[in-house]
Scaffold this motif. Structure first.
Motif, short mmCIF file in Angstrom:
data_model
loop_
_atom_site.label_atom_id
_atom_site.label_comp_id
_atom_site.label_asym_id
_atom_site.label_seq_id
_atom_site.Cartn_x
_atom_site.Cartn_y
_atom_site.Cartn_z
N PRO A 21 0.84 -1.17 -0.23
CA PRO A 21 -0.11 -0.02 0.09
C PRO A 21 0.90 1.19 -0.04
O PRO A 21 2.10 1.20 0.59
N TYR A 22 0.45 2.10 -0.96
CA TYR A 22 1.30 3.40 -0.94
C TYR A 22 1.54 4.26 0.39
O TYR A 22 2.81 4.78 0.38
N GLU A 23 0.80 3.89 1.39
CA GLU A 23 0.95 4.74 2.58
C GLU A 23 2.15 3.94 3.45
O GLU A 23 2.58 4.49 4.34
N TYR A 196 -5.82 11.08 -16.34
CA TYR A 196 -5.65 10.21 -15.22
C TYR A 196 -6.64 9.39 -14.99
O TYR A 196 -6.42 8.35 -14.39
N ARG A 197 -7.97 9.62 -15.18
CA ARG A 197 -9.16 9.01 -15.07
C ARG A 197 -9.08 7.72 -15.96
O ARG A 197 -9.62 6.71 -15.71
N SER A 201 -4.68 3.47 -14.75
CA SER A 201 -4.53 2.34 -14.11
C SER A 201 -4.34 1.13 -15.20
O SER A 201 -4.92 1.14 -16.00
N GLU A 206 0.74 4.84 -13.15
CA GLU A 206 -0.69 4.85 -12.60
C GLU A 206 -0.89 6.35 -11.71
O GLU A 206 -0.03 6.74 -11.34
N THR A 207 -2.17 6.58 -11.72
CA THR A 207 -2.56 7.74 -10.93
C THR A 207 -2.13 7.67 -9.59
O THR A 207 -1.45 8.72 -9.04
N ASP A 208 -2.50 6.71 -8.74
CA ASP A 208 -1.92 6.65 -7.53
C ASP A 208 -0.61 6.56 -7.29
O ASP A 208 0.33 7.11 -6.50
N ARG A 211 0.40 10.30 -7.67
CA ARG A 211 0.37 11.04 -6.34
C ARG A 211 1.32 10.82 -5.26
O ARG A 211 1.66 11.59 -4.50
N TRP A 212 1.96 9.57 -5.03
CA TRP A 212 2.84 9.12 -4.50
C TRP A 212 4.21 9.78 -4.55
O TRP A 212 5.05 10.41 -3.53
#
Length: 311
Positions: A21-23, A196-197, A201, A206-208, A211-212
């Motif tokens: 998970p990115y977090e 991005y939408r 993915s 990828e969008t996430d 963001r990371w």
């Protein structure tokens, strides 16, 4: 247009990175996973000389790799910044592309090993990019290059650095840059754009993930509004060097790349845009493996021939 079949084959070869998970994801983990998935591309094209050198920078020394083709003539120079979301990538990851650019352009290529996030956040990478361009311009005689044919280029995060270097060079009155070569550049931190939408993915970048990457690069979200971070946030894009800008259709960065092309043209900057609807992000790294990558390299070289007219 559908995804290029060879691009799909490459995605299949990559397989899933299986990131945590990115977090919970750390830069060290991501780098190790990316290195393990790196597709072997061979030794790259031969050159007269390839050498690493350390130059003094703002807050840190900067390692550069210098590629010299087989010629004794005074050469144009391309200062190149690798991609990798400001976190991944290094001199080795883009060695094959830099070798090909040096041979095909008949130019000295200086690849820059800028500091990466999160160990060194914005503006460290930009400061190193700026240092490298200044150094190449100042060392023109020693490097046997023509300072009137100085180019900057990069892919993805490296394209961001190249674009921002051009803006600062304009703001500072030099060094003079003849052209900017931008492969699918990171132009903004706005992840709400349609691309991005639609392709955020399943198509490598990828969008996430973006963001990371931004979370690693910036100390605080408002840093994106500072000068030389997001080219699309720059109010005035006039009086910049002509640009060659490559965009892939299956790239989440597609829309910001197209937006930057439009902004540059509105500002009076000459732009040669090369759009490949069936391409994914990062496809220029696979020259010699993918026909569309080879085609894009051929067309990129063609777009630069006037700038790099040989003696």
């Amino acid at each position: 247009m559908s995804l290029d079949p060879q691009m799909q084959g490459l995605l299949n070869a990559f397989g899933a990175l299986k990131l945590p998970p990115y977090e919970e994801l750390t830069a060290e983990t991501f780098r190790a996973l990316a290195e393990a998935k790196r597709v072997t591309r061979g030794q790259g094209e031969s050159l007269a000389q390839v050498s690493d050198r350390v130059i003094s920078g703002k807050g840190s020394d900067v390692t550069v790799r210098i590629y010299r083709p087989h010629t004794d003539r005074v050469l144009p120079a391309l200062v190149y910044f690798h991609g990798g979301g400001f976190v991944l990538g290094d001199l080795d990851s883009h060695d094959n592309l830099c070798r090909a650019l040096s041979n095909r352009l008949d130019a000295l290529v200086v690849s820059v090993d800028y500091r990466r996030a999160p160990e060194d956040r914005f503006p460290a990478a930009f400061d190193d990019a700026w240092t490298a361009v200044q150094w190449v311009a100042e060392q023109a005689a020693a490097l046997s290059i023509d300072p009137s044919r100085l180019l900057v280029g990069g892919d993805s995060a490296g394209g961001n650095l190249a674009a921002n270097v051009c803006i600062k060079a304009r703001d500072c009155g030099g060094p003079a840059i003849a052209h900017q070569l931008l492969f699918y550049p990171v132009c903004d931190n706005d992840l709400s754009r349609t691309s991005y939408r639609e392709v955020g993915s399943g198509y490598f970048l990828e969008t996430d993930m973006m963001r990371w990457f931004w979370g690693q690069y910036l100390t605080a979200p408002q840093d994106a509004d500072k000068p030389y971070c997001c080219p699309l946030k720059t109010d005035d894009l006039s009086n910049l060097p002509p640009a060659t800008l490559v965009v892939g259709g299956y790239d989440p960065l597609k829309d910001e790349g197209l937006a930057y092309i439009e902004r540059l043209r509105v500002a009076g900057v000459v732009v040669h845009s090369l759009v490949y609807p069936g391409a994914i992000h990062g496809f220029m790294s696979y020259i010699g493996m993918l026909q569309l990558s080879d085609q894009a390299l051929d067309e990129t070289i063609d777009s630069l021939q006037t700038v790099l007219a040989r003696d």
